[in-house]
Structure formats: structure tokens, C-alpha cells
Design a protein around this motif. Structure first.
Motif, mmCIF file in Angstrom:
data_model
loop_
_atom_site.group_PDB
_atom_site.id
_atom_site.type_symbol
_atom_site.label_atom_id
_atom_site.label_comp_id
_atom_site.label_asym_id
_atom_site.label_seq_id
_atom_site.Cartn_x
_atom_site.Cartn_y
_atom_site.Cartn_z
ATOM 1 N N ARG A 298 -0.446 -0.215 11.310
ATOM 2 C CA ARG A 298 0.425 0.243 10.232
ATOM 3 C C ARG A 298 1.835 0.452 10.777
ATOM 4 O O ARG A 298 2.049 0.552 11.988
ATOM 5 C CB ARG A 298 -0.094 1.536 9.603
ATOM 6 C CG ARG A 298 -0.051 2.756 10.515
ATOM 7 C CD ARG A 298 -0.443 3.997 9.739
ATOM 8 N NE ARG A 298 -0.546 5.170 10.594
ATOM 9 C CZ ARG A 298 -0.765 6.407 10.153
ATOM 10 N NH1 ARG A 298 -0.921 6.633 8.860
ATOM 11 N NH2 ARG A 298 -0.847 7.422 10.983
ATOM 12 N N THR B 174 12.922 2.549 1.435
ATOM 13 C CA THR B 174 11.890 2.234 0.439
ATOM 14 C C THR B 174 12.427 1.300 -0.646
ATOM 15 O O THR B 174 11.682 0.470 -1.168
ATOM 16 C CB THR B 174 11.321 3.516 -0.189
ATOM 17 O OG1 THR B 174 12.387 4.306 -0.753
ATOM 18 C CG2 THR B 174 10.588 4.345 0.850
ATOM 19 N N ASP C 30 10.687 -2.185 -1.616
ATOM 20 C CA ASP C 30 10.401 -2.572 -2.999
ATOM 21 C C ASP C 30 11.001 -3.936 -3.312
ATOM 22 O O ASP C 30 10.375 -4.772 -3.979
ATOM 23 C CB ASP C 30 10.970 -1.528 -3.966
ATOM 24 C CG ASP C 30 10.205 -0.215 -3.932
ATOM 25 O OD1 ASP C 30 9.052 -0.201 -3.437
ATOM 26 O OD2 ASP C 30 10.767 0.813 -4.379
ATOM 27 N N GLY D 284 8.837 -6.538 -2.043
ATOM 28 C CA GLY D 284 7.474 -6.531 -2.564
ATOM 29 C C GLY D 284 6.458 -6.003 -1.573
ATOM 30 O O GLY D 284 5.294 -6.432 -1.577
ATOM 31 N N ILE D 285 6.860 -5.047 -0.725
ATOM 32 C CA ILE D 285 5.983 -4.482 0.302
ATOM 33 C C ILE D 285 5.564 -3.077 -0.120
ATOM 34 O O ILE D 285 6.413 -2.194 -0.327
ATOM 35 C CB ILE D 285 6.699 -4.448 1.672
ATOM 36 C CG1 ILE D 285 7.017 -5.884 2.116
ATOM 37 C CG2 ILE D 285 5.860 -3.728 2.720
ATOM 38 C CD1 ILE D 285 7.837 -5.960 3.392
ATOM 39 N N ALA D 286 4.269 -2.855 -0.250
ATOM 40 C CA ALA D 286 3.742 -1.554 -0.693
ATOM 41 C C ALA D 286 3.927 -0.506 0.400
ATOM 42 O O ALA D 286 3.779 -0.789 1.587
ATOM 43 C CB ALA D 286 2.270 -1.687 -1.053
ATOM 44 N N TRP D 287 4.207 0.737 -0.017
ATOM 45 C CA TRP D 287 4.405 1.830 0.920
ATOM 46 C C TRP D 287 3.926 3.134 0.270
ATOM 47 O O TRP D 287 3.710 3.211 -0.928
ATOM 48 C CB TRP D 287 5.883 1.965 1.301
ATOM 49 C CG TRP D 287 6.786 2.167 0.117
ATOM 50 C CD1 TRP D 287 7.379 1.193 -0.653
ATOM 51 C CD2 TRP D 287 7.175 3.421 -0.471
ATOM 52 N NE1 TRP D 287 8.101 1.751 -1.676
ATOM 53 C CE2 TRP D 287 8.017 3.120 -1.584
ATOM 54 C CE3 TRP D 287 6.915 4.760 -0.177
ATOM 55 C CZ2 TRP D 287 8.581 4.114 -2.386
ATOM 56 C CZ3 TRP D 287 7.478 5.763 -0.973
ATOM 57 C CH2 TRP D 287 8.292 5.430 -2.061
ATOM 58 N N LYS D 288 3.782 4.144 1.093
ATOM 59 C CA LYS D 288 3.497 5.474 0.570
ATOM 60 C C LYS D 288 4.147 6.507 1.484
ATOM 61 O O LYS D 288 4.431 6.241 2.654
ATOM 62 C CB LYS D 288 1.986 5.735 0.472
ATOM 63 C CG LYS D 288 1.277 5.856 1.811
ATOM 64 C CD LYS D 288 -0.183 6.238 1.603
ATOM 65 C CE LYS D 288 -0.896 6.451 2.941
ATOM 66 N NZ LYS D 288 -2.307 6.862 2.744
ATOM 67 N N VAL E 73 3.511 2.172 5.856
ATOM 68 C CA VAL E 73 3.090 0.891 5.301
ATOM 69 C C VAL E 73 1.769 0.544 5.975
ATOM 70 O O VAL E 73 1.736 0.294 7.185
ATOM 71 C CB VAL E 73 4.129 -0.216 5.562
ATOM 72 C CG1 VAL E 73 3.593 -1.566 5.119
ATOM 73 C CG2 VAL E 73 5.430 0.099 4.845
ATOM 74 N N ARG F 247 -1.248 -1.021 3.972
ATOM 75 C CA ARG F 247 -2.089 -2.041 3.355
ATOM 76 C C ARG F 247 -2.024 -3.333 4.152
ATOM 77 O O ARG F 247 -0.969 -3.699 4.687
ATOM 78 C CB ARG F 247 -1.630 -2.286 1.917
ATOM 79 C CG ARG F 247 -2.190 -1.288 0.932
ATOM 80 C CD ARG F 247 -1.695 -1.522 -0.482
ATOM 81 N NE ARG F 247 -1.619 -2.930 -0.857
ATOM 82 C CZ ARG F 247 -1.280 -3.343 -2.076
ATOM 83 N NH1 ARG F 247 -1.001 -2.451 -3.012
ATOM 84 N NH2 ARG F 247 -1.230 -4.631 -2.351
ATOM 85 N N ASP G 294 -2.030 -6.518 3.476
ATOM 86 C CA ASP G 294 -1.061 -7.543 3.087
ATOM 87 C C ASP G 294 0.369 -7.085 3.343
ATOM 88 O O ASP G 294 1.237 -7.878 3.711
ATOM 89 C CB ASP G 294 -1.247 -7.915 1.620
ATOM 90 C CG ASP G 294 -1.080 -6.720 0.682
ATOM 91 O OD1 ASP G 294 -1.333 -5.582 1.109
ATOM 92 O OD2 ASP G 294 -0.686 -6.930 -0.481
ATOM 93 N N ALA G 295 0.629 -5.780 3.179
ATOM 94 C CA ALA G 295 1.970 -5.254 3.414
ATOM 95 C C ALA G 295 2.317 -5.293 4.903
ATOM 96 O O ALA G 295 3.441 -5.639 5.286
ATOM 97 C CB ALA G 295 2.071 -3.828 2.885
#
Length: 256
Positions: free
Chosen positions: A204, A219, A223, A226-230, A239, A241, A243-244
Motif C-alpha cells: 500500500r 487527494t 481523484d 481515478g485512484i481510490a484512497w481513504k 491507497v 486497493r 488496482d489503485a
């Protein structure tokens, strides 16, 4: 008169952080000649005088290398600062690079040289890190976020021309931010089962910064890509996931 290729090679080595004496030995020239060229006085192959001086891309209408700037801007927001020296309004931009990642230090020097061609890029050794930087009167023009106090204590907002560069070169901007205040690491998770605990590992990316504005710039760029984050906590963005992580691996990867 030295051939133009010698002049160009000497200036390139000088911008990479080598001392004047080291450059002189490698190129077979005098230290005085190198300093003369670096001030901007050198001759073209046809014998005509040609003056090349470091020019501010904001004040002298010089094209700005957008890719190099986006990367350097990310580095500056993370581990960089600009200080005014006592030399007639000259500023020093310095990016702190961990000595464990010499490749990033070299890439930082290249980015500075690309953004402000003609400057001598040098390194100053600190405990566990090197300050890669250069002197110029125009660093506040190039980085208008410069101001008194630490970045997280004041507002960090982009001006219009910076926003355009960050949007066009989002990958380089994210790369600079992660190379300064982020990392790619392996997360280990323990799962208790009846027949004993099992451990799972996955890569990660983490980015940690005390400034709300800088985290938001990071962030927003993710966005845009197209990269997912939390958000793990108040200061840290993750990051994780598969695929991310794979997308970030395409242009960031482990530090080197």
C-alpha cells in the motif's frame, strides 16, 4: 576556445551537484573557465558571443517545463523550503532528501535544473539527509506559496497557472508528493483462526502531511487519476486497493 560540447557537459555536471574542482578534472578545464561559463558568458561554436543566464519563467516569459515543475512542486510541498539569504534579496530553495534514497536526490537535482536552467544545483549535508537546492532571486515567483512559518500553519492555495500544470501533470505531482512525504510499504494483517493465526501481506501507499490543504491537493490529484484512497487518520492518506496500488506502481513505485 573550448568546444561547445565541453561547455555543455561542464554546465550539466555542475548542475548535478559536483564541486567546481570535480567538474574541472572530469572535463579538463580550469575552475575559472567553469565559473565564467556558469555566470552566462560563453561562446557558440561559430565563434559568436552567446550569453545564457538563468531566467525566471514567470518574469522573463520563458517556457516552463511542466513535468519537471509538477514533480518539484510536490517535493517542495512535502520536504522543501525557501529562505532568504543576506545576499541582496537572493533566496535558496532546498529540498531535503533522505540519504537512503540517492536516486530521489539525483532526480530532485535534475528537476531543479530543468525548472530553472543555468542555476548551479548543490547539496548540503545534514544529519541523515542532504539538502538539494539552488540560489535565485526568483524562487518566490516560481513557488508563490512561500511565506513565513511552517506550511501547515498557513493557507496553501494554487494560483491559476499552477493549477493548470498540476491538472495536466497529475502523475508527476503525485510522484513528487510521495517521494517527499509518502512511501510504498507492505502492510501485514493478522487473522485469528481456530487452527492458529494467519498473516496476510499486501502493498500500500501512505502519504502523511500536517497541512489540510496539501493533503487535499494530493487527494484531488488521486481523484483526477481515478485512484481510490481513504483517510487513515487526521494526517494520513492510504491507497491500498489492489488496482489503485497497481496504478501508482506505474509511475511511482518504491523509493530508490
Amino acid at each position: 576556445m573550448h568546444p561547445q560540447e565541453i561547455v555543455d557537459r561542464a554546465l550539466e555536471l555542475s548542475r548535478s551537484g559536483l564541486t567546481d574542482r570535480e567538474v574541472a578534472l572530469k572535463c579538463g578545464i580550469s575552475v575559472g573557465a567553469l565559473r565564467h561559463w556558469r555566470r552566462g558568458d560563453r561562446r557558440a561554436p561559430d565563434g559568436r558571443d552567446r550569453v545564457t543566464k538563468a531566467q525566471c519563467p514567470r518574469c522573463h516569459d520563458r517556457p516552463l517545463d511542466g513535468r519537471a515543475y509538477a514533480y518539484l512542486f510536490g517535493l517542495y510541498l512535502g520536504d522543501g523550503h525557501i529562505v532568504r539569504t543576506g545576499n541582496r534579496g537572493v533566496y535558496r530553495l532546498e529540498i531535503y532528501c533522505d540519504d537512503g534514497w540517492p536516486g530521489i536526490a539525483a532526480e530532485t537535482a535534475q528537476a531543479i535544473a530543468a525548472v530553472m536552467p543555468g542555476l548551479k544545483v548543490g547539496r548540503r549535508q545534514h544529519q541523515g539527509c542532504s539538502g538539494v537546492g539552488a540560489y535565485s532571486k526568483h524562487w518566490p515567483c516560481v513557488f508563490p506559496q512561500h511565506g513565513p512559518g511552517m506550511k501547515h500553519t498557513r493557507r496553501i492555495a494554487l494560483v491559476e497557472w499552477q493549477q493548470a500544470i498540476v491538472e495536466e501533470h497529475a502523475r508527476e505531482f503525485v510522484r513528487g508528493l510521495i517521494h517527499s512525504d509518502g512511501c510504498r510499504c507492505i502492510n501485514r494483517v493478522r487473522r485469528p483462526l481456530k487452527d492458529g493465526d494467519r498473516w496476510y501481506e499486501y502493498p500500500r501507499y501512505l502519504f502523511k502531511n500536517a497541512s489540510d490543504d496539501i493533503r487535499r491537493l494530493y487527494t484531488d490529484a488521486l481523484d483526477r487519476l481515478g485512484i481510490a484512497w481513504k483517510q487513515n487518520n487526521v494526517r494520513e492518506i492510504s491507497v491500498a486497493r489492489r488496482d489503485a496500488v497497481a496504478r501508482l506502481d506505474e509511475f511511482v513505485g518504491p523509493k530508490y
